[in-house]
Design a protein around this motif. Structure first.
Motif, short mmCIF file in Angstrom:
data_model
loop_
_atom_site.label_atom_id
_atom_site.label_comp_id
_atom_site.label_asym_id
_atom_site.label_seq_id
_atom_site.Cartn_x
_atom_site.Cartn_y
_atom_site.Cartn_z
N LYS A 305 7.48 -0.76 2.34
CA LYS A 305 6.07 -1.11 2.11
C LYS A 305 5.18 -0.04 2.72
O LYS A 305 4.18 0.38 2.11
N TRP A 321 -2.35 -5.16 1.94
CA TRP A 321 -1.10 -5.93 1.82
C TRP A 321 -1.01 -6.83 3.05
O TRP A 321 -0.49 -6.45 4.08
N ASP A 322 -1.56 -8.04 2.93
CA ASP A 322 -1.63 -8.97 4.05
C ASP A 322 -0.53 -10.02 3.93
O ASP A 322 -0.33 -10.60 2.86
N SER A 323 0.18 -10.25 5.04
CA SER A 323 1.29 -11.22 5.01
C SER A 323 0.81 -12.65 4.76
O SER A 323 1.58 -13.51 4.35
N THR A 324 -0.49 -12.90 5.00
CA THR A 324 -1.03 -14.26 4.80
C THR A 324 -1.49 -14.49 3.37
O THR A 324 -1.90 -15.59 3.02
N LYS A 351 4.80 -9.24 -4.92
CA LYS A 351 5.27 -8.82 -3.60
C LYS A 351 6.79 -8.82 -3.53
O LYS A 351 7.41 -7.86 -3.06
N GLU A 355 9.20 -5.57 -2.94
CA GLU A 355 10.10 -5.53 -1.78
C GLU A 355 11.53 -5.28 -2.22
O GLU A 355 12.27 -4.51 -1.58
#
Length: 429
Positions: A305, A321-324, A351, A355
């Protein structure tokens, strides 16, 4: 992107059919016969000033209502027939004036045929026609609010449930693409399905089939006129038709199409546009397509990423690119945001998909390194074997500067180290 039955609906179909047949007929009798074969009735009496046309679904229009009027008078038509006959007698091939008109008329013929079936309450035959195996395939047929295999039965059941079996039973329209458009049938089908995601189609049972038997891909829609949720009958104003065409043009832009716009005016350049933006417009590309191409290219070569974001940054794109958040947001150099769900195909830009691609790229990179190491080891082994072979056939070369001599020296050094430690002692000492 032509919505062919919206460019005048039955009036437009009549106009194009008359125009095509007057271009190839050599007499009044042949013209009337050709029109009849397409389901049109023609009343051409010498005692009447005007010619009267009746469409397959019962609409009536005189020739003085066709535009331009002077091209469709009795005298003008007869002159055209005489020219066609003269050309035919001279061996000159009779053809339509413009290829574009001829191509449109091909599709219009098909539309007229389906419309005729529907007007004669032959909905089953209309559905069978648009789903024929020589025109489409199972993966290009989709039922909206109904199953493709039982679409007609489900539509008729809806009508019966709401007691609305009178009047027009089905609506038929076509969504077509320019024959120069470089897209797959699957993508054409996807774009056409996007067209009917609008609120006005909610609850209506629709069968969609994309045809691939012509140079230009096109999707047929047959819509049940009774809404399966509300029981209301289908209605559509001219304003809504125009809005549908505008929406079709927006889809063209989103998917980076070049030629399939309908009635779209050319826009002048904005003074604030960059050279790259102007070039993109000239080539029919959009900023979103540029972003899509950049992201797809970077995705192919990134192993994480962090590397993906770094590479996108180098191309002038910011990446949020926010994990939330389940979505990824790209921001162009001039501040335009675009989510990953708006890129095509969306499934490769999710996403999870990205990945997985990073992981695959990483494995591939490791495999390449292992392969390079194996190649190097194999090369060394080849040198050693070659040296041994030469020395075995010519021992006098033993003092020459061969790689094997170096290897022997290295082995001797290791042996001396071992003796310094003492025989049988622990090497860790």
């Amino acid at each position: 992107m032509e919505l062919n039955n919206t460019k005048g609906t039955w009036q437009y179909n009549l106009f194009t059919t008359v125009k095509e047949n007057m271009a190839v007929s050599r007499s009044r009798e042949e013209f009337v016969k050709n029109m009849n074969a397409l389901g049109y009735k023609v009343k051409w009496d010498d005692s009447h000033k005007y010619i009267t046309f009746t469409t397959p679904d019962g609409h009536i229009r005189r020739n003085n209502k066709l535009y331009p009027v002077e091209d469709f008078t009795k005298d003008a038509l007869q002159r055209r027939f005489d020219v066609n006959k003269s050309n035919f007698d001279k061996g000159i091939k009779i053809d339509s004036n413009k290829n574009e008109t001829k191509d449109i008329s091909k599709l219009d013929k098909e539309m007229i045929f389906v419309e005729k079936l529907i007007s004669e309450d032959k909905g089953n035959r209309a559905i069978n026609y648009i789903t024929r195996g020589d025109k489409t395939s199972a993966k290009l047929i989709t039922g909206i609010n109904c199953s493709p295999e039982s679409a007609l039965n489900e539509m008729m059941l809806t009508k019966k449930m709401f007691n609305k079996n009178e009047g027009r039973q089905f609506i038929h329209f076509v969504h077509s693409f320019h024959d120069h458009e470089d897209i797959s049938p699957e993508l054409a089908h996807e774009i056409s399905l996007k067209l009917i995601e609008q609120e006005r189609f909610k609850g209506f049972e629709i069968l969609a089939a994309t045809h691939t038997d012509e140079d230009h891909l096109h999707t047929h829609f047959i819509l049940n006129t009774v809404n399966s949720e509300t029981g209301m009958k289908w209605q559509q104003s001219i304003k809504e038709v125009k809005a549908l065409i505008e929406f079709s043009n927006r889809l063209c832009e989103e998917y980076g199409l070049k030629y399939s716009y309908s009635n779209k005016k050319k826009k002048s350049y904005n003074k604030s546009e960059t050279l790259g933006e102007r070039k993109a417009k000239e080539e029919g590309r959009s900023w979103k397509q540029e972003l899509q191409l950049a992201a797809k290219s970077v995705l192919k070569h990134s192993t994480s990423k962090e590397e993906f974001i770094k590479n996108m940054n180098q191309l002038g794109y910011a990446v949020k690119w926010d994990s939330t958040d389940d979505r990824v947001t790209f921001i162009t150099s001039n501040g335009r945001p675009c989510r990953n769900t708006s890129l095509y195909p969306p499934k490769i830009f999710s996403k999870d998909a990205m990945e997985k691609r990073f992981s695959i790229n990483k494995q591939f990179e490791n495999s390449k390194q292992e392969f390079r190491h194996e190649v190097q080891m194999q090369a060394m082994q080849d040198i050693i074997l070659e040296t041994i072979n030469k020395l075995s056939h010519n021992p006098s070369l033993g003092n020459s500067n061969y790689p094997f001599s170096y290897l022997e020296g290295q082995a001797l050094k290791e042996k001396m180290k071992e003796k310094e430690k003492g025989e049988g002692l622990d090497w860790d000492r």
